[in-house]
Design an enzyme around this catalytic site. Structure first.
Site, PDB file in Angstrom:
ATOM      1  N   ARG A   1      -9.881   9.210  -5.528  1.00  0.00           N
ATOM      2  CA  ARG A   1      -8.736   8.456  -5.048  1.00  0.00           C
ATOM      3  C   ARG A   1      -8.076   9.229  -3.897  1.00  0.00           C
ATOM      4  O   ARG A   1      -8.078  10.460  -3.889  1.00  0.00           O
ATOM      5  CB  ARG A   1      -7.762   8.346  -6.227  1.00  0.00           C
ATOM      6  CG  ARG A   1      -6.544   7.494  -5.998  1.00  0.00           C
ATOM      7  CD  ARG A   1      -6.852   6.058  -6.182  1.00  0.00           C
ATOM      8  NE  ARG A   1      -5.645   5.255  -6.308  1.00  0.00           N
ATOM      9  CZ  ARG A   1      -5.582   3.982  -5.918  1.00  0.00           C
ATOM     10  NH1 ARG A   1      -6.621   3.383  -5.374  1.00  0.00           N
ATOM     11  NH2 ARG A   1      -4.471   3.297  -6.075  1.00  0.00           N
TER      12      ARG A   1
ATOM     13  N   THR B   1     -11.530  -4.847  -1.688  1.00  0.00           N
ATOM     14  CA  THR B   1     -12.036  -3.761  -2.516  1.00  0.00           C
ATOM     15  C   THR B   1     -13.436  -4.186  -2.875  1.00  0.00           C
ATOM     16  O   THR B   1     -13.785  -5.360  -2.712  1.00  0.00           O
ATOM     17  CB  THR B   1     -11.154  -3.620  -3.780  1.00  0.00           C
ATOM     18  OG1 THR B   1      -9.858  -3.227  -3.370  1.00  0.00           O
ATOM     19  CG2 THR B   1     -11.692  -2.607  -4.769  1.00  0.00           C
TER      20      THR B   1
ATOM     21  N   THR C   1     -12.223   1.288  -2.359  1.00  0.00           N
ATOM     22  CA  THR C   1     -11.266   0.416  -1.678  1.00  0.00           C
ATOM     23  C   THR C   1     -10.604   1.061  -0.474  1.00  0.00           C
ATOM     24  O   THR C   1     -10.502   2.280  -0.388  1.00  0.00           O
ATOM     25  CB  THR C   1     -10.161  -0.012  -2.680  1.00  0.00           C
ATOM     26  OG1 THR C   1      -9.332  -0.999  -2.074  1.00  0.00           O
ATOM     27  CG2 THR C   1      -9.286   1.155  -3.102  1.00  0.00           C
TER      28      THR C   1
ATOM     29  N   ASN D   1      -7.731  -0.606   0.001  1.00  0.00           N
ATOM     30  CA  ASN D   1      -6.575  -1.345  -0.519  1.00  0.00           C
ATOM     31  C   ASN D   1      -6.502  -2.727   0.101  1.00  0.00           C
ATOM     32  O   ASN D   1      -7.139  -3.640  -0.380  1.00  0.00           O
ATOM     33  CB  ASN D   1      -5.266  -0.572  -0.380  1.00  0.00           C
ATOM     34  CG  ASN D   1      -4.180  -1.210  -1.244  1.00  0.00           C
ATOM     35  OD1 ASN D   1      -4.495  -1.864  -2.244  1.00  0.00           O
ATOM     36  ND2 ASN D   1      -2.926  -1.049  -0.892  1.00  0.00           N
TER      37      ASN D   1
ATOM     38  N   ASP E   1       0.024   1.534  -3.077  1.00  0.00           N
ATOM     39  CA  ASP E   1      -0.188   1.494  -4.531  1.00  0.00           C
ATOM     40  C   ASP E   1       0.801   2.384  -5.283  1.00  0.00           C
ATOM     41  O   ASP E   1       0.925   2.285  -6.504  1.00  0.00           O
ATOM     42  CB  ASP E   1      -1.627   1.902  -4.890  1.00  0.00           C
ATOM     43  CG  ASP E   1      -2.603   0.731  -4.815  1.00  0.00           C
ATOM     44  OD1 ASP E   1      -2.136  -0.423  -4.721  1.00  0.00           O
ATOM     45  OD2 ASP E   1      -3.822   0.961  -4.855  1.00  0.00           O
TER      46      ASP E   1
ATOM     47  N   SER F   1      -3.846   3.174  -9.843  1.00  0.00           N
ATOM     48  CA  SER F   1      -4.821   2.158  -9.437  1.00  0.00           C
ATOM     49  C   SER F   1      -5.146   1.216 -10.592  1.00  0.00           C
ATOM     50  O   SER F   1      -4.959   1.564 -11.758  1.00  0.00           O
ATOM     51  CB  SER F   1      -6.106   2.863  -8.992  1.00  0.00           C
ATOM     52  OG  SER F   1      -7.130   1.921  -8.750  1.00  0.00           O
ATOM     53  N   SER F   2      -5.654   0.049 -10.239  1.00  0.00           N
ATOM     54  CA  SER F   2      -6.179  -0.874 -11.260  1.00  0.00           C
ATOM     55  C   SER F   2      -7.701  -0.887 -11.292  1.00  0.00           C
ATOM     56  O   SER F   2      -8.290  -1.613 -12.100  1.00  0.00           O
ATOM     57  CB  SER F   2      -5.693  -2.296 -10.967  1.00  0.00           C
ATOM     58  OG  SER F   2      -4.292  -2.354 -11.008  1.00  0.00           O
TER      59      SER F   2
ATOM     60  N   GLY G   1      -9.963  -6.899  -6.869  1.00  0.00           N
ATOM     61  CA  GLY G   1      -8.961  -7.905  -7.233  1.00  0.00           C
ATOM     62  C   GLY G   1      -7.604  -7.333  -7.601  1.00  0.00           C
ATOM     63  O   GLY G   1      -6.842  -8.002  -8.307  1.00  0.00           O
ATOM     64  N   GLY G   2      -7.280  -6.098  -7.159  1.00  0.00           N
ATOM     65  CA  GLY G   2      -5.966  -5.544  -7.501  1.00  0.00           C
ATOM     66  C   GLY G   2      -5.795  -5.565  -9.008  1.00  0.00           C
ATOM     67  O   GLY G   2      -6.740  -5.290  -9.759  1.00  0.00           O
TER      68      GLY G   2
END
Ligand code: DON
Length: 585
Positions: free
Chosen positions: A112, A395, A413, A415, A437, A466-467, A488-489
Site C-alpha cells: 500500500r 482498481t 489500484t 484509487n 482513502d 483500504s477495502s 469497487g471501493g
C-alpha cells in the site's frame, strides 16, 4: 467444485422467527443463461485485460510459478490498463505458496502507498482553505508514495522462480512496441470530465491525448517512456524506481505541481509482509488481507454473523437472505469506519472486533423482519455519506494458479480512474490519489462515501485504510479451492462476501457465482445499493423490511479461479461486467 453439504446450520435463526420465512424464499434465476467458466488443467490467469492475462499465461507456459505470472501480469496491466493497472500506485497480495517439499505457506504482502513525511492530519483541510480544488483526489498532493514496484519485486524475490528480466519482458514489449488501445481505455479517456482533468497535467496530456485528442480504440498505443522506466526496473530492481533517475523525475514533478513527495520518502518505502487473516467457514478456510485492508476483518465478521443463519434454506438472492446480508454488512462497516486503520500507527481493537462474543452480539442485534437504522448502530445522527461516483474501473484484481497448486490473488489500484491524473514526465506512469482513502477531511465522505475515523487520520509514513480484499479459500485438506477478488471501493468487500456465499453456501458454479446480481450496504449512506437484475418481488421484500434501495448499473469486475477437484480442472470466471478474460493451459 467441492461444496459443503447444503445442511442447515443450527438455527439461531429459528429463535429469531425465521422458520416461517423459509418457504417464502424464491432463488434468483441467474444460473440458467450463464456461459460456462473457462477450463484448464495446469495453470490459469484471470485478469481484467486480455493482453495482461496473456502475459501472465506466457510466464506459466515458460515454467514460471504463480508468483512469476502474477508479477508479469501486474507489470503488464500497468501498460495495457492504465486506468487502474499501475507502477505509481499500490496494492495487496495474498498467496498460498508451495515451494519444493515444504508445506504450503499462506502469505499476505502489503504494498500500500504511504503518506509522505510532510503530510499531517490537517493537510487537506488546510489545502482546501488555501483554495486548492479537490486536494485529496486531483493532482500532486493527492499522491501517496507508490508501493507497487517494491511490492511486486519483493514477491518475486521471496517466492518467485524467474528473474526480473523474464517477468518484465512482456510489459516492456507491450510498452515499447505498442498494442491496439482497448475499448474500455479509449472510452474512459474520451469521457469529458476525465479528459478535462487529465489535460491539466502536461505529462498526462502528452501520453494519453497526443495532438490534444484521446487515443482511440484500436489505435496503436506506444509508451516509450514507460518502456524505459520498466527497463530500468528490470536492470536495477526497486532502486531503479525509488532512487536515481525515476525518483528524481517524480520529485521534480512534485516541485513543479505543489506536491510533497521527496527523495527521502521514496528511498524509505518498504513493502511489508503481514500475517494473513485466516478463519474457518463451513469446512473451508478463508485467507484474506489484514489491516491496513479492512477486507479480512469485515469478511470474518460478516461470514461469522451469516454463518448463524440457514442462508441456503432462505434461498440465493431471496429478500430474506439479502436482508440478512445487508444487516451484516451495515454492522461490519460501522466497525470498519470507526476503528480500522494502519496497524503500525493506530492501536486497532482486532481482538474485540473478531471475538466470537462481539460477532454473536452483532448477530443478535439483527431483526429478521426489520432493517436497523444505521443511526441506531452508530449512536448518533450521522451525515448521509453519499458516494461521489460509481466504482469499477479504477482498481483491478487478478487471480493466478500454477501447476504446483500455488495460488496468488492481487488487488492493485491508483484509487480513482487514472489516480491523481498526474503522469511523471519522462517516466511515463501515472501517480495514485490514494491519500483520499485516509480520513482526509474528518466528518466528510470520501470518494466512496465512506466517513471514517481517527484511526485512519493522515500521518507521515502511514498507510490509508483500504477495502481491497484479495482472497484465497482452502478446502479441509489445505488445498486451494478458490482465488478471488474485484475492484469497487467498499463494494469490494461485500462483493467478495457474496461470491463466497454463492460458491460455498448456495452451490453456484464459478461463472454463475460471479455473474449473479449483487447488493451493497456500507452503513452510511443508510441504504442498499443493488444491481438492476434483482427481481421486483425481491426488491419489494427488502423495501417491506424498511430498507431504502438505490439501483446501480453494475457492481465490481470480479476475477475468480475455482478448483474442481472431482474433474481435476481449474475454472476461470472473469466478470461479464468488465472486459477481462480467463486464460489457462
Ligand atoms: O483501497 C481502496 O479501498 C480503494 N482505493 C479502492 C478503490 C477502488 O476499488 C475503485 N474501484 N474500482
Amino acid at each position: 467444485m467441492k461444496h459443503s453439504p447444503r445442511t442447515a446450520l443450527r438455527p439461531l435463526a429459528l429463535s429469531l422467527g425465521l422458520a416461517a420465512l423459509l418457504a417464502l424464499a424464491p432463488a434468483c434465476p441467474v444460473a440458467a443463461a450463464d456461459p460456462p467458466a473457462v477450463e484448464a488443467k495446469r495453470g490459469m490467469v484471470v485478469a481484467a485485460e486480455p493482453l495482461a492475462a496473456e502475459a501472465g499465461l506466457s510466464i506459466l507456459r515458460a515454467g514460471g510459478n504463480a508468483i512469476d505470472a502474477a508479477v508479469a501480469t501486474g507489470f503488464a496491466l500497468a501498460v495495457t490498463y492504465p486506468v487502474a493497472g499501475n507502477i505509481g500506485g499500490g496494492g495487496f497480495l495474498v498467496g498460498r505458496i508451495t515451494t519444493g517439499d515444504d508445506a504450503p505457506r499462506s502469505v499476505a504482502l502489503d504494498f500500500r502507498e504511504t503518506a509522505p513525511a510532510a503530510a499531517g492530519r490537517d493537510l487537506y483541510v488546510r489545502a482546501r482553505e488555501l483554495g486548492i480544488e479537490s486536494p485529496s483526489t486531483l493532482g500532486h498532493l493527492a499522491a501517496g508514495v507508490p508501493g507497487s514496484v517494491a511490492g511486486l519485486l519483493h514477491a518475486l524475490d521471496r517466492w518467485g522462480s524467474l528473474d526480473r528480466a523474464a517477468v518484465l519482458a512482456p510489459a516492456i514489449a507491450l510498452a515499447a512496441d505498442g498494442f491496439p488501445c482497448g475499448r474500455r481505455t479509449a472510452r474512459i479517456l474520451a469521457n469529458e470530465r476525465i479528459a478535462s482533468r487529465m489535460m491539466r497535467f502536461p505529462g498526462t496530456a502528452r501520453v494519453f491525448y497526443p495532438g490534444g485528442k484521446p487515443i482511440e480504440e484500436g489505435a496503436i498505443f506506444r509508451q516509450p517512456e514507460l518502456a524505459a522506466t520498466l527497463r530500468l526496473i528490470a536492470e536495477k530492481g526497486a532502486d531503479g524506481f525509488y532512487r536515481g533517475e525515476i525518483a528524481g523525475a517524480i520529485v521534480k514533478e512534485m516541485e513543479r505541481g505543489g506536491g510533497i513527495i521527496t527523495l527521502d520518502d521514496l528511498a524509505a518505502y518498504r513493502p511489508l509482509e503481514r500475517k494473513a487473516i485466516r478463519f474457518p467457514f463451513r469446512g473451508h478456510t478463508i485467507i484474506a488481507m489484514p489491516p491496513p485492508s479492512s477486507g479480512g476483518v469485515c469478511l470474518q465478521q460478516m461470514l461469522g454473523i451469516l454463518g448463524r443463519y440457514p442462508l441456503d434454506k432462505l434461498g440465493h438472492n431471496s429478500s430474506a437472505s439479502l436482508h440478512l446480508l445487508a444487516e451484516a454488512m451495515r454492522r461490519s462497516f460501522a466497525d470498519r469506519n470507526r476503528s480500522l486503520g494502519d496497524p503500525d500507527h493506530a492501536s486497532l481493537p482486532l481482538d474485540h472486533l473478531l471475538s466470537a462474543a462481539h460477532i454473536e452480539e452483532m448477530a443478535r442485534g439483527i431483526d429478521a423482519r426489520r432493517a436497523t437504522p444505521s443511526a441506531e448502530i452508530l449512536g448518533a445522527s450521522p451525515a448521509p455519506g453519499a458516494p461521489r461516483r460509481r466504482e469499477r474501473e479504477q482498481t483491478t484484481h487478478y487471480s493466478v494458479i500454477d501447476r504446483h497448486g500455488s495460488a496468488v490473488a492481487v488487488t492493485t489500484t491508483l484509487n480513482g480512474p487514472f489516480g491523481a491524473k498526474v503522469t511523471v514526465p519522462g517516466a511515463g506512469f501515472l501517480l495514485n490519489n490514494e491519500m483520499d482513502d485516509f480520513t482526509a477531511e474528518p466528518g466528510k465522505p470520501n470518494l466512496y462515501g465512506l466517513i471514517q475515523g481517527e484511526a485512519n487520520a493522515v500521518a507521515p509514513g502511514k498507510r490509508p485504510l483500504s477495502s481491497m480484499t484479495p482472497t484465497i479459500v482452502l478446502d479441509g485438506d489445505g488445498r486451494v479451492e478458490a482465488v478471488l477478488g474485484t475492484p469497487g471501493g467498499p463494494t469490494i468487500i461485500t462483493n467478495v462476501l457474496q461470491v463466497l456465499l454463492n460458491l460455498f453456501v448456495h452451490g453456484l458454479e464459478a461463472q454463475a457465482a460471479v455473474n449473479a446480481p449483487k447488493i451493497h450496504h456500507q452503513c452510511l449512506p443508510d441504504r442498499i445499493a443493488h444491481e438492476r437484475e434483482l427481481p421486483a418481488d425481491v426488491l419489494e421484500g427488502l423495501r417491506g423490511r424498511g430498507h431504502e434501495l438505490r439501483e446501480r448499473s453494475w457492481i465490481g469486475d470480479f476475477q475468480l479461479i475455482a478448483v474442481d477437484r472431482r474433474r481435476s480442472l481449474l475454472l476461470g470466471a472473469s466478470d461479464p461486467r468488465g472486459g477481462g478474460v480467463a486464460r489457462g493451459h
